[in-house]
Design an enzyme around this catalytic site. Structure first.
Site, PDB file in Angstrom:
ATOM      1  N   THR A  28       1.987  -1.584   4.310  1.00 50.25           N
ATOM      2  CA  THR A  28       2.402  -2.771   3.566  1.00 50.25           C
ATOM      3  C   THR A  28       2.177  -4.024   4.399  1.00 50.25           C
ATOM      4  OG1 THR A  28       4.653  -2.479   4.400  1.00 50.25           O
ATOM      5  CG2 THR A  28       4.143  -1.482   2.270  1.00 50.25           C
ATOM      6  N   ASP A  40       1.584   7.433   6.379  1.00 55.04           N
ATOM      7  CA  ASP A  40       2.203   6.289   5.705  1.00 55.04           C
ATOM      8  C   ASP A  40       2.769   5.320   6.745  1.00 55.04           C
ATOM      9  OD1 ASP A  40       2.961   4.750   3.590  1.00 55.04           O
ATOM     10  OD2 ASP A  40       4.765   5.907   3.105  1.00 55.04           O
ATOM     11  N   ARG A  50       6.332   1.588  -9.693  1.00 50.61           N
ATOM     12  CA  ARG A  50       7.568   2.267  -9.286  1.00 50.61           C
ATOM     13  C   ARG A  50       8.775   1.657  -9.969  1.00 50.61           C
ATOM     14  NH1 ARG A  50       8.318   2.291  -3.060  1.00 50.61           N
ATOM     15  NH2 ARG A  50       6.686   3.864  -3.221  1.00 50.61           N
ATOM     16  N   LYS A  92       0.117   3.772  -3.261  1.00 56.97           N
ATOM     17  CA  LYS A  92      -0.692   4.164  -2.095  1.00 56.97           C
ATOM     18  C   LYS A  92      -0.596   5.671  -1.837  1.00 56.97           C
ATOM     19  CE  LYS A  92       1.339   1.161   0.608  1.00 56.97           C
ATOM     20  NZ  LYS A  92       2.167   0.471  -0.421  1.00 56.97           N
ATOM     21  N   THR A  93       0.620   6.199  -1.841  1.00 58.20           N
ATOM     22  CA  THR A  93       0.794   7.638  -1.631  1.00 58.20           C
ATOM     23  C   THR A  93       0.174   8.429  -2.768  1.00 58.20           C
ATOM     24  OG1 THR A  93       2.859   7.218  -0.428  1.00 58.20           O
ATOM     25  CG2 THR A  93       2.492   9.457  -1.231  1.00 58.20           C
TER      26      THR A  93
END
Length: 356
Positions: A174, A125, A233, A80-81
């Site tokens: 999330t 975020d 990740r 997302k980032t």
């Protein structure tokens, strides 16, 4: 204009509070992970999402307009980032980055909004953790590109509207269900980011191995992708750890043997499950006869915060078919018994937990 009041000291105070977001930006630039792609063409997977974003970005750029506000939804570690940074790069715009918990007072948000430039990107975020007072301010900023501010105190208090340059707000979460409906409805573009398949993860691992200068065999790439829980990740983190094992106990090349040995030492099986995953399944079977059991009770039993249980562990266990949520609580499936090698003596009724 003489501006007074405990909530608003001066216009300069808003400018000072903009340091909050700029600090995040500078830290992000200094510690930026080299493995993050910077352009949409380098972003692996999520093809449908990328195709749509490419159209929206191209259209906005050709009209010389700010991109509509973007809402990014997905589990942790899916990019997302990274996508927020890519959108800013594709729009040739600056980006201000912060997180909702860091925004404590309205003046924090006002300081950022009054100092952004035309067509820039503002990324928040964990936007579901935004305080109600800040949400109210954000509503007007997103729709009218203005913010309301109270000047003075008591009977002399009045509201002033401060104009803002057109900008793109990118909110990432999330927990989309915890974002209020009024805020959710103000995003023009909603992007759901799904778990990655093994082919997509293989592409990410190959790209990352080239960046970090680690040689990895094709079979090891496939095996590592299988162990990465559908999350880039985790794939990149495991790749770095396997590089350590390869350099110390191997020949410097990440092969199948290194992957097997590394996963064994890290407590991760070939399905991507770690010790805590198996502990969750084993606890439900041994303590609660396979379920159902409530999330709070389960979190206490396994010594894990309920938020971590619901956000990190459960999605993958449910996706792989080891766990299911029912109206009465969490239950394991027959597949979980087989994984742990525990005989399944109870009847596994697929309709169990359904009242009608």
């Amino acid at each position: 204009m003489d501006i007074t009041g405990e909530n608003f000291e001066s216009v300069e105070s808003l400018e000072q509070n903009s340091v909050l977001s700029m600090t995040f930006q500078r830290q992000g630039d200094e510690t930026e992970n080299l493995l993050r792609p910077q352009r949409l063409k380098d972003f692996q997977g999520q093809q449908k999402l990328k195709d749509n974003l490419s159209v929206f970005i191209t259209a906005a750029r050709e009209r010389n307009e700010a991109l509509d506000h973007v809402f990014l939804i997905g589990p942790p570690g899916l990019g997302k980032t990274t996508l927020a940074t890519i959108i800013a790069n594709e729009m040739n715009a600056e980006i201000r980055m912060t997180s909702a918990p860091a925004l404590d007072k309205p003046k924090d948000l006002a300081g950022i909004l009054t100092n952004i430039s035309e067509n820039s990107v503002f990324f928040i975020d964990e936007i579901h953790r935004l305080k109600p007072a800040l949400e109210e301010m954000l509503y007007i900023a997103m729709e009218d590109y203005e913010i309301d501010w109270v000047i003075g105190q008591g009977p002399a208090a009045r509201t002033m509207r401060i104009p803002l340059p057109r900008f793109t707000l990118i909110g990432a979460t999330t927990k989309a269900g915890q974002v209020s409906s009024p805020l959710h409805s103000r995003f023009g573009i909603t992007c759901h980011i799904d778990f990655y398949n093994e082919n997509e993860l293989s592409g990410i691992i190959l790209r990352s191995s080239g960046i970090v200068g680690t040689e990895i065999t094709p079979d090891a790439v496939s095996l590592l992708a299988r162990c990465s829980r559908g999350t880039p990740r985790i794939a990149n983190r495991l790749l770095r750890r396997l590089r350590d094992f390869a350099d110390v106990i191997g020949t410097g090349i990440v092969d199948v043997d290194i992957v097997h040995e590394g996963m064994k030492r890290l407590g991760i099986d070939l399905n991507g499950l770690d010790e805590q995953d198996r502990n969750i399944l084993r606890t439900i079977i041994e303590f609660y006869d396979g379920g159902p059991v409530g999330a709070d009770t389960l979190s206490i039993s396994v010594g894990e915060a309920s938020e971590s249980l619901e956000d990190f562990y459960e999605p993958y266990l449910i996706q792989k078919g080891y766990l299911k949520r029912t109206p009465r609580g969490r239950m394991v499936t027959r597949k979980a018994y087989e994984l742990l090698g525990i005989p399944c003596e109870r009847k596994m009724d697929e309709d169990q937990g359904i009242l009608f």
